[in-house]
Design a protein around this motif. Sequence first.
Motif, short mmCIF file in Angstrom:
data_model
loop_
_atom_site.label_atom_id
_atom_site.label_comp_id
_atom_site.label_asym_id
_atom_site.label_seq_id
_atom_site.Cartn_x
_atom_site.Cartn_y
_atom_site.Cartn_z
N VAL A 28 124.45 25.54 66.04
CA VAL A 28 124.01 26.88 66.45
C VAL A 28 125.21 27.75 66.81
O VAL A 28 125.18 28.98 66.63
N GLU A 54 116.73 22.16 61.17
CA GLU A 54 118.17 22.44 61.12
C GLU A 54 118.59 22.64 59.67
O GLU A 54 118.05 22.02 58.75
N SER A 78 119.72 27.27 70.88
CA SER A 78 118.90 26.14 70.45
C SER A 78 117.42 26.44 70.66
O SER A 78 116.57 26.09 69.83
N VAL A 130 116.32 28.76 67.91
CA VAL A 130 116.20 28.04 66.65
C VAL A 130 114.92 27.21 66.63
O VAL A 130 114.19 27.16 65.62
N TRP A 160 116.53 28.18 62.05
CA TRP A 160 117.97 28.18 62.31
C TRP A 160 118.63 29.52 62.04
O TRP A 160 119.67 29.84 62.59
#
Length: 319
Positions: free
Chosen positions: A136, A182, A52, A55, A60
């Motif tokens: 993820v 995302e 996370s 990302v 992402w």
Amino acid sequence: MIAALLLVQGSMESEDQGRMTSESLTAMLRMALRARFPDLNVDGLDKVGMLSAAVKASGWRAAFELGTEVKGLRAHPVVAALASASYPELVLDRWLRLERFGHSRNRTELLSTQPGERTTIVLHHVALDGGSIHFVSDLFIWGVLVGLMELAGIEVCSAAIADSPEAVAVSDRDLLHESTAEVRGETSVLQLTCASAAAHTPQAPALTESRGIALRLSALLRDDLLRRWDLNTAASALGLSRRSLQRQLSEAKSTFSETLLRTRVDAAEQMMRDSRLKLGEIGFCAGFADQAHFTRSFRRFYDVPPSAFRDLVLSAETR
């Protein structure tokens, strides 16, 4: 590495068997993050936390790319076993077996496969308890699978999130830094298009007067313990008919199934001395279907479960 290599939970026969190579994968991920994002502090974070953070910092697709770093673990026996298959379907077959062996929380389901000059495979990542999986983790698993395919010498032509409104191509390396948001849509379904590598055909040991049929067969089986061996396949590789192999094994007071099981148990016994390996990894690499199969078979030949035998082996080597 991986759903089993990846997130193996569940209890096995002993704590030593616990998480397959989850520790190796976590270490790989942490090293990859430090190399790729040297200013990112991931101390104390678990896999989802580290992914996370990556990302958030870089988009992402970073989670997918970090999964492909599994290629850096090519020397690990489990990764080598997974990547020793020549066809996409065989790599996936080994992956699915590893997930079952490790009692992982999440599983990869094969939704469809379309063979041809290029093989198209559709996969679904699901939680066994019916819950949701963090996106993820989906992307990371897809990256690991692509990395394994590439290690096996298979060209991955495309890898796209099939449930996305636009079928996002996660394997497009040029888009890695495109977005910090995302990915839109579900990430749990992946469509892979692959070109197969050249097939590896196990080489039968040379026939000599001093080499009995059971030893020749065992040497052949050891060439790829994870292969789904059967009597016909083995006989063909040995240059024999099915009946001829059966007859010769019978004369040697053995059978195909008995030789296969003995070969796998012997291989597991030898791997017991490798302190890097968990018991679950040993059972998988020796070709057993799951932990119960491994324990039952090993106990049949040694009268003790694998955990007890290994304790004796390792304690003797430390004296």
